[in-house]
Design an enzyme around this catalytic site. Structure first.
Site, PDB file in Angstrom:
ATOM      1  N   HIS A  39      14.960   1.365  -6.914  1.00 27.06           N
ATOM      2  CA  HIS A  39      16.349   1.063  -6.549  1.00 27.06           C
ATOM      3  C   HIS A  39      16.396   0.395  -5.171  1.00 27.06           C
ATOM      4  CE1 HIS A  39      20.771   2.167  -6.366  1.00 27.06           C
ATOM      5  NE2 HIS A  39      20.498   1.937  -5.082  1.00 27.06           N
ATOM      6  N   GLU A  40      15.755   1.029  -4.184  1.00 28.60           N
ATOM      7  CA  GLU A  40      15.825   0.490  -2.818  1.00 28.60           C
ATOM      8  C   GLU A  40      15.129  -0.861  -2.704  1.00 28.60           C
ATOM      9  OE1 GLU A  40      17.903   1.751  -1.066  1.00 28.60           O
ATOM     10  OE2 GLU A  40      18.108   3.702  -2.021  1.00 28.60           O
TER      11      GLU A  40
ATOM     12  N   GLU B 190      24.717  -2.464  -6.454  1.00 27.26           N
ATOM     13  CA  GLU B 190      24.250  -1.119  -6.776  1.00 27.26           C
ATOM     14  C   GLU B 190      23.795  -1.015  -8.228  1.00 27.26           C
ATOM     15  OE1 GLU B 190      23.679   1.757  -5.192  1.00 27.26           O
ATOM     16  OE2 GLU B 190      23.932   0.609  -3.356  1.00 27.26           O
TER      17      GLU B 190
ATOM     18  N   GLU C 293      18.156   7.809 -16.586  1.00 26.90           N
ATOM     19  CA  GLU C 293      18.715   8.534 -15.439  1.00 26.90           C
ATOM     20  C   GLU C 293      18.182   7.927 -14.144  1.00 26.90           C
ATOM     21  OE1 GLU C 293      20.827  11.557 -16.147  1.00 26.90           O
ATOM     22  OE2 GLU C 293      20.748  10.274 -17.923  1.00 26.90           O
TER      23      GLU C 293
ATOM     24  N   ASP D 105      33.742   4.273   0.059  1.00 28.90           N
ATOM     25  CA  ASP D 105      32.602   3.728  -0.698  1.00 28.90           C
ATOM     26  C   ASP D 105      32.632   2.200  -0.767  1.00 28.90           C
ATOM     27  OD1 ASP D 105      30.263   3.865  -2.264  1.00 28.90           O
ATOM     28  OD2 ASP D 105      31.408   3.944  -4.129  1.00 28.90           O
TER      29      ASP D 105
ATOM     30  N   ASP E   7      13.452   7.326 -19.034  1.00 27.98           N
ATOM     31  CA  ASP E   7      14.807   7.723 -19.426  1.00 27.98           C
ATOM     32  C   ASP E   7      15.804   6.727 -18.842  1.00 27.98           C
ATOM     33  OD1 ASP E   7      15.188   8.451 -16.666  1.00 27.98           O
ATOM     34  OD2 ASP E   7      14.214  10.360 -17.093  1.00 27.98           O
TER      35      ASP E   7
ATOM     36  N   HIS F   9      29.368   2.370  -5.374  1.00 31.58           N
ATOM     37  CA  HIS F   9      28.539   3.291  -6.145  1.00 31.58           C
ATOM     38  C   HIS F   9      29.259   3.817  -7.377  1.00 31.58           C
ATOM     39  CE1 HIS F   9      26.675   3.629  -2.070  1.00 31.58           C
ATOM     40  NE2 HIS F   9      25.578   3.573  -2.801  1.00 31.58           N
TER      41      HIS F   9
ATOM     42  N   GLU G 190      16.250  11.709 -11.132  1.00 31.22           N
ATOM     43  CA  GLU G 190      15.943  12.997 -11.758  1.00 31.22           C
ATOM     44  C   GLU G 190      14.775  13.707 -11.072  1.00 31.22           C
ATOM     45  OE1 GLU G 190      13.603   9.888 -14.077  1.00 31.22           O
ATOM     46  OE2 GLU G 190      15.579  10.082 -13.131  1.00 31.22           O
TER      47      GLU G 190
ATOM     48  N   ASP H 118      22.107  24.351 -11.569  1.00 29.06           N
ATOM     49  CA  ASP H 118      23.565  24.270 -11.571  1.00 29.06           C
ATOM     50  C   ASP H 118      24.084  23.090 -12.383  1.00 29.06           C
ATOM     51  OD1 ASP H 118      25.856  25.673 -10.458  1.00 29.06           O
ATOM     52  OD2 ASP H 118      26.298  23.798  -9.413  1.00 29.06           O
TER      53      ASP H 118
ATOM     54  N   ASP I   4      12.094   5.837  -9.425  1.00 28.28           N
ATOM     55  CA  ASP I   4      13.321   5.063  -9.612  1.00 28.28           C
ATOM     56  C   ASP I   4      14.086   4.890  -8.302  1.00 28.28           C
ATOM     57  OD1 ASP I   4      14.139   7.717  -9.458  1.00 28.28           O
ATOM     58  OD2 ASP I   4      15.038   7.777 -11.453  1.00 28.28           O
TER      59      ASP I   4
ATOM     60  N   TYR J  18      28.227  -6.579  -0.166  1.00 29.00           N
ATOM     61  CA  TYR J  18      28.241  -5.135  -0.387  1.00 29.00           C
ATOM     62  C   TYR J  18      29.649  -4.562  -0.226  1.00 29.00           C
ATOM     63  CZ  TYR J  18      26.016  -0.624  -0.924  1.00 29.00           C
ATOM     64  OH  TYR J  18      25.622   0.604  -1.410  1.00 29.00           O
TER      65      TYR J  18
ATOM     66  N   HIS K  98      17.234  -3.624  -4.044  1.00 30.42           N
ATOM     67  CA  HIS K  98      18.197  -4.114  -3.050  1.00 30.42           C
ATOM     68  C   HIS K  98      17.566  -5.247  -2.227  1.00 30.42           C
ATOM     69  CE1 HIS K  98      21.682  -1.633  -3.547  1.00 30.42           C
ATOM     70  NE2 HIS K  98      21.047  -0.489  -3.320  1.00 30.42           N
TER      71      HIS K  98
END
Length: 549
Positions: free
Chosen positions: A373-374, A397, A413, A469, A411, A474, A416, A426, A369, A388, A377
């Site tokens: 994603h990249e 984004e 996400e 940002d 999924d 993002h 991941e 955590d 993913d 942007y 772009h």
């Protein structure tokens, strides 16, 4: 006490996985005063949004640029576009599988492009105009803009280099284009300079230099053969970051008097220049004396190479798109960038992956993913080319996240597979969640502007300044991400992908905002499935639920 893992500074606004734009712009403290001035001067509202649907449009002689200009001239008062034939230049004409033709125009002033303004006229198969959308600047036509520059392109490039502390050696030759740039009370002639470089602070900078005074108006970081050599495509075997066995398309090179070598480049795809995977430390394509790529140092390259082909295949097979530019451009990846670098980015030309710090992240090329994603772009660069910053940047984004979740389809996400074990323990199991955005906190610097969590409704929108940002590209993207999840849960990922791809390829323009995206995605669903279809209802419902009307 259990150690808590929080996002390092470089992650707080960048990983976030876009181009490295937001965080690097922020790190260059010398730019703060310029950015403050930008907020005062830059006027996105000078560009007027347009979305007109025609149910009973006059039939034109043909579906082409000439007929589109005729329609715009005949409907000048309704559309507010003055002297279309004089002030618009044809940028692109596309015919799609539905028989529709889409004519994209760039607004100009005396043949100089007006930044951020495009108009698209859409014909059905019967040569009828069915809709018009985009942005145009009403003030430019009547404004007395002097389009003769006092500065040369070379002078503008030097000013731009100085303003972003560019290194002497650039990755690509800088480009400089004369544009009309909108201000609150003025439209100015400016050079739009693009500077691309790697190094400690990589950049894909766009710098706007006043063509008469030399003032830096605006800037943002948009982080994208030997003689007698015989080559033969051959399948290799590799081990990915997580130990997966990968079948790779590689190339065998033999040359008289030298040992045979195997390299991570793939030139077997028809009409594609190739897929190439480089080691950033050597600036060379990965090579090996066997076709088994199993060392720990090679594993990030194995994943980058494998995932690049997966994403290429998706866009080709699902959307008929031949590479990022739809014209077979090479797909290039660099791995081992930086030291303990928790990020990946598209610099306008290729993908670059850090190795992670081992504590928070593993090498980022491990995520399909992330690669999707990249590379998305890159697709956006060659389609809607969404600016942007602010809402258009958040859409940039968001579309990258959505296609990341569509291509890595297990999924909803993002990231991941790149989280290190300690971070997972955590509770940080991914970078962002389309299904449940608010399970993760935003950066400390953004927290005062909202409730501290990623938003999933416009009531939670972060109204951020540009220096944080890039205005929330993002952070606020999670609102439209969540809309996509809600839609996808109703109609499935395949249909969602078809509708969203059509929106970026056909309707969106560089300055589109969230409402424009809703219009574009609804219209794409109408085109594909019909006015009263369940797909259209699902799209409308998804955007309603996140407060985008």
């Amino acid at each position: 006490m259990k150690k808590r893992y929080t996002l390092p500074v470089v992650l707080s606004s960048a990983l976030l996985l876009g181009s490295v734009n937001g965080v690097l712009a922020q790190q260059q403290v010398s730019q703060d005063s310029i950015q403050a001035e930008v907020e005062k001067k830059w006027n996105e509202n000078a560009n007027v949004p347009l979305f007109v649907k025609e149910k009973f449009a006059k039939k034109q002689n043909a579906s082409n640029a000439g007929s589109a200009l005729d329609y715009l001239a005949e409907n000048e008062k309704k559309l507010g576009i003055q002297k279309a034939a004089k002030n618009l230049q044809v940028k692109d004409v596309q015919k799609d599988d539905l028989g529709m033709t889409h004519v994209r125009f760039q607004q100009t002033k005396e043949d100089v492009p007006v930044e951020g303004t495009e108009i698209i006229v859409h014909f059905n198969e019967n040569n009828e105009v069915v809709s018009v959308n985009g942005y145009h600047n009403k003030t430019v036509s009547n404004d007395n803009v002097d389009t003769k520059a006092a500065l040369t392109k070379g002078e503008a490039v030097n000013i731009a280099k100085s303003s972003v502390d560019a290194p002497e050696e650039l990755t690509f030759e800088p480009t400089s284009e004369l544009v009309v740039y909108p201000f609150v009370e003025d439209n100015s002639l400016a050079y739009k300079v693009n500077l691309n470089f790697l190094g400690d602070k990589p950049g894909n900078w766009f710098v706007f230099v006043d063509a008469n005074t030399g003032e830096v108006i605006d800037q943002y970081n948009a982080l994208l053969h030997a003689d007698n050599l015989k080559t033969k495509p051959i399948n290799g075997i590799g081990k990915g970051v997580h130990g997966e066995k990968r079948t790779l398309h590689t190339t065998k090179e033999t040359q008289a008097g030298e040992d045979t070598t195997f390299k991570l480049y793939d030139e077997v795809h028809q009409n594609l220049e190739g897929i190439y995977t480089y080691d950033y430390n050597t600036d060379e394509i990965f090579e090996n004396h066997s076709n088994a790529w199993v060392s720990d140092y090679e594993s990030p390259a194995v994943d980058a190479h494998y995932n690049s082909e997966k994403v290429y295949d998706y866009y080709l097979n699902e959307h008929g798109r031949n590479s990022l530019d739809d014209n077979g451009m090479p797909i290039i990846s660099y791995v081992h960038f930086g030291e303990d670098y928790n990020n990946a980015f598209w610099n306008g030309r290729y993908m670059t992956y850090g190795d992670g710090d081992g504590e928070y992240m593993v090498p980022l090329s491990a995520g399909l993913d992330v690669a999707a994603h990249e590379m998305t772009h890159g697709v956006i660069t060659h389609t809607a080319n969404l600016n942007y910053r602010n809402q258009s940047g958040a859409l940039n984004e968001s579309f990258a996240d959505v296609f990341g979740a569509l291509i890595d389809e297990d999924d909803w996400e993002v990231g991941e597979d790149i989280m290190a074990p300690a971070a997972k323990e955590d509770g940080r199991t991914s970078l962002r969640s389309l299904s449940n955005p608010d399970k993760y906190p935003v950066s400390e610097e953004a927290t005062p502007y909202g409730d501290g969590q990623y938003p999933k409704h416009m009531d939670e929108f972060y109204d951020l300044p540009l220096e944080i940002d890039n205005g929330g590209v993002h952070i606020n993207s999670s609102i439209t991400n969540h809309a996509a999840y809600l839609i996808g849960e109703q109609i499935g990922k395949d249909k969602l992908g078809d509708i969203y791809y059509r929106a970026i390829a056909t309707y969106l323009t560089p300055t589109s905002n969230f409402s424009d995206a809703r219009n574009a995605i609804v219209q794409s669903a109408v085109d594909l499935y019909g006015e009263n279809s369940e797909e259209v209802t699902a799209v409308e419902s998804g955007f309603d639920q996140v407060g985008i009307y």
